[in-house]
Design a protein around this motif. Structure first.
Motif, short mmCIF file in Angstrom:
data_model
loop_
_atom_site.label_atom_id
_atom_site.label_comp_id
_atom_site.label_asym_id
_atom_site.label_seq_id
_atom_site.Cartn_x
_atom_site.Cartn_y
_atom_site.Cartn_z
N TYR A 132 0.85 -1.00 0.21
CA TYR A 132 -0.14 -0.02 0.20
C TYR A 132 0.83 0.95 0.15
O TYR A 132 0.23 2.38 -0.47
CB TYR A 132 -1.03 -0.67 1.22
N LYS A 133 1.77 1.34 0.82
CA LYS A 133 2.90 2.42 1.26
C LYS A 133 3.53 2.75 -0.32
O LYS A 133 5.09 3.38 -0.04
CB LYS A 133 3.44 2.57 2.36
N LYS A 134 4.15 1.55 -1.15
CA LYS A 134 5.27 1.20 -2.02
C LYS A 134 6.50 1.50 -1.54
O LYS A 134 7.40 1.36 -2.16
CB LYS A 134 4.53 1.69 -3.29
N ARG A 135 6.31 0.70 -0.19
CA ARG A 135 8.01 0.67 0.88
C ARG A 135 7.82 -0.31 1.58
O ARG A 135 6.44 -0.54 2.17
CB ARG A 135 8.59 2.08 0.80
N SER A 136 8.97 -0.37 1.85
CA SER A 136 8.79 -1.44 3.15
C SER A 136 8.53 -0.89 4.86
O SER A 136 9.37 0.20 4.32
CB SER A 136 10.73 -2.03 2.89
N VAL A 137 7.22 -1.23 5.25
CA VAL A 137 7.07 -0.91 6.23
C VAL A 137 6.48 -1.31 6.94
O VAL A 137 5.80 -2.61 6.46
CB VAL A 137 5.94 0.93 5.96
N ILE A 138 7.20 -1.18 8.62
CA ILE A 138 6.40 -2.23 9.93
C ILE A 138 5.21 -1.82 10.33
O ILE A 138 5.68 -0.54 11.28
CB ILE A 138 7.49 -3.07 10.74
N PRO A 139 4.07 -1.46 10.38
CA PRO A 139 3.05 -1.09 11.17
C PRO A 139 3.18 -0.97 12.53
O PRO A 139 3.66 -2.26 13.40
CB PRO A 139 1.43 -1.62 10.81
#
Length: 92
Positions: free
Chosen positions: A33-40
């Motif tokens: 969704y963010k188009k990058r590696s993210v840890i919510p």
């Protein structure tokens, strides 16, 4: 219908595994969704739920390898949540 002790513990084990696996699905979808590696942040909450349930199940099964594998995780997950909160407090 009465659940047996074994059936109840199997449900706990599967619930823990579902939560633990769900955190990876959540991270993957959020990153897409963010188009990058993210840890919510919710990744860490699912980690705690999954780890705690799997740890309880491992104790019930009396599996020392499984117990050792799950014993340390919640400490790391809680620390990550503390760091996230501290970071948010500094931004305010």
């Amino acid at each position: 219908m009465m659940l047996t002790r074994e059936a109840l513990w199997l449900m706990v084990g599967f619930a823990g595994q579902i939560a633990f696996t769900g955190r990876f699905v959540l991270q993957w979808l959020y990153s897409e969704y963010k188009k990058r590696s993210v840890i919510p942040t919710s990744f860490w909450y699912l980690s705690i739920v999954g780890s705690t349930l799997l740890f309880a199940y491992a104790i019930y099964r009396q599996d020392p390898v499984f117990i050792a594998g799950q014993a340390f995780g919640s400490i790391v997950y809680l620390r990550n949540l503390q760091l996230i909160k501290k970071s948010k407090d500094l931004k305010e």
